[in-house]
Design an enzyme around this catalytic site. Structure first.
Site, short mmCIF file in Angstrom:
data_model
loop_
_atom_site.label_atom_id
_atom_site.label_comp_id
_atom_site.label_asym_id
_atom_site.label_seq_id
_atom_site.Cartn_x
_atom_site.Cartn_y
_atom_site.Cartn_z
N MET A 1 0.85 -1.20 0.00
CA MET A 1 0.00 0.00 0.00
C MET A 1 0.89 1.25 0.00
SD MET A 1 -3.40 -1.05 2.05
CE MET A 1 -2.77 -0.96 3.71
N GLY A 2 2.14 1.08 -0.39
CA GLY A 2 3.05 2.23 -0.47
C GLY A 2 3.62 2.60 0.89
N ASN A 3 4.20 3.80 0.97
CA ASN A 3 4.94 4.25 2.16
C ASN A 3 5.97 3.18 2.53
OD1 ASN A 3 4.63 4.82 5.63
ND2 ASN A 3 5.41 6.30 4.19
N LEU A 4 6.79 2.87 1.57
CA LEU A 4 7.70 1.72 1.69
C LEU A 4 8.80 1.97 2.72
CD1 LEU A 4 8.06 0.82 -2.10
CD2 LEU A 4 6.30 0.11 -0.47
N GLY B 1 11.26 -3.01 5.56
CA GLY B 1 10.56 -4.30 5.47
C GLY B 1 10.16 -4.57 4.03
N HIS B 2 9.55 -3.58 3.37
CA HIS B 2 9.18 -3.73 1.96
C HIS B 2 10.44 -3.93 1.10
CE1 HIS B 2 5.70 -1.16 3.40
NE2 HIS B 2 5.09 -2.22 2.92
N LYS C 1 5.17 -10.22 9.58
CA LYS C 1 4.57 -9.34 10.60
C LYS C 1 3.05 -9.47 10.56
CE LYS C 1 3.81 -4.88 10.28
NZ LYS C 1 2.41 -4.70 10.71
N ARG D 1 2.59 2.31 9.73
CA ARG D 1 1.85 2.99 10.81
C ARG D 1 2.79 3.58 11.87
NH1 ARG D 1 -2.17 -0.62 9.26
NH2 ARG D 1 -4.10 0.49 8.81
O1 PAF Z 1 0.02 -5.91 3.74
C1 PAF Z 1 -0.39 -4.99 2.99
O2 PAF Z 1 0.29 -3.99 2.75
C2 PAF Z 1 -1.78 -5.11 2.39
O3 PAF Z 1 -2.66 -5.73 3.26
C3 PAF Z 1 -1.78 -5.79 1.01
C4 PAF Z 1 -1.34 -7.25 1.12
C5 PAF Z 1 -0.89 -5.05 0.05
C6 PAF Z 1 -3.20 -5.78 0.43
O4 PAF Z 1 -3.69 -4.49 0.27
#
Ligand code: PAF
Length: 257
Positions: free
Chosen positions: A31-34, A37-38, A150, A188
């Protein structure tokens, strides 16, 4: 060079082109805001696949609280810089009207695990997650899709979804990335005040301590957390707490002391 797609139809015609034959594709849905972890998911996908696709879509159907949805941090330019730096091939940034052309008349539901833990307090949350993940899996047709531990409950539900619907994508679990103080990285965390961020470090420490569940709840409450749940299932301890309006979740394998 990373190529960005805002138009799903354009993406689909590229995806259906023959050039993809014999290439393994990795998908990292976000959902962005990487954060780091991403980044670890992207790096793993780039290492394990010929092509990596990152999706950025703040999925409204998984938010039960409109305030939470509005406050979700957005950092698109930084996200694209990270995609470029980690050698992501394609970034999809779809619009609601394209992802939900049916206006969410069709959805995926699960009747057991999705009702427990986070599902108890967040009505419809996992329906929204599973529905959007299924759509993204169909759009990207990846060989491998990467999700962080997580969100352990989410990960289990997505594994179950892939199995139940015979989806040809391996769902790959990736370890939780933590800051130096042990706090699990999450978009968050950026919504916490400096004082709350400092206090938040006590959450993973207590959750992973040699304490009973009532002791953990008591100590977290004394420190000023509002505890949604602390529970153990299948040799894992799960927790969700709130600091002000910000909800944090985490989980650990139960240790032998
Ligand atoms: O974990 C997330 O960021 C979201 O729940 C996902 C898997 C991208 C689905 O919107």
């Amino acid at each position: 060079m990373t190529q960005v797609f805002n138009d799903l139809a354009e993406w689909q015609s590229l995806r259906n082109a023959t050039v993809w034959i014999d290439k393994t594709i990795g998908l990292v849905p976000t959902m962005g805001n990487l954060h780091a972890g991403h980044k670890s998911l992207l790096q793993r996908s780039v290492a394990e696949n010929a092509i990596t696709v990152l999706t950025i879509f703040v999925n409204p159907t998984q938010f039960s609280d409109p305030l939470d949805l509005n406050n979700y941090p957005k950092t698109l330019q930084e996200d694209l810089n990270l995609a470029e730096a980690t050698k992501v091939d394609y970034v999809l940034i779809p619009q609601y009207k394209d992802i939900y052309a049916d206006d969410y008349r069709y959805k995926i539901c699960e009747n057991e695990l999705s009702k427990q833990l986070c599902g108890k307090q967040r009505a419809g949350h996992f329906e929204g997650v599973m529905t959007v993940v299924l759509k993204l899996l169909m759009l990207v047709k990846a060989h491998n899709a990467y999700f962080g531990e997580k969100d352990f409950q989410q990960l289990q539900l997505i594994k179950g979804l892939a199995q139940a619907f015979f989806i040809d994508t391996n769902i790959i679990a990736c370890p939780t990335i933590r800051n130096e103080q042990g706090l699990a990285l999450s978009s968050r965390n950026n919504l916490l005040t400096p004082a709350q961020l400092k206090l938040a470090q006590a959450f993973p420490k207590l959750l992973n301590a040699n304490l009973t569940i009532p002791q953990i709840i008591q100590q977290l409450t004394q420190l000023g957390f509002s505890v949604d749940y602390i529970e153990e299932h299948s040799a894992r301890r799960f927790g969700a707490v709130r600091l002000g309006a910000v909800r944090l979740i985490d989980n650990f394998a139960v240790r032998e002391w």
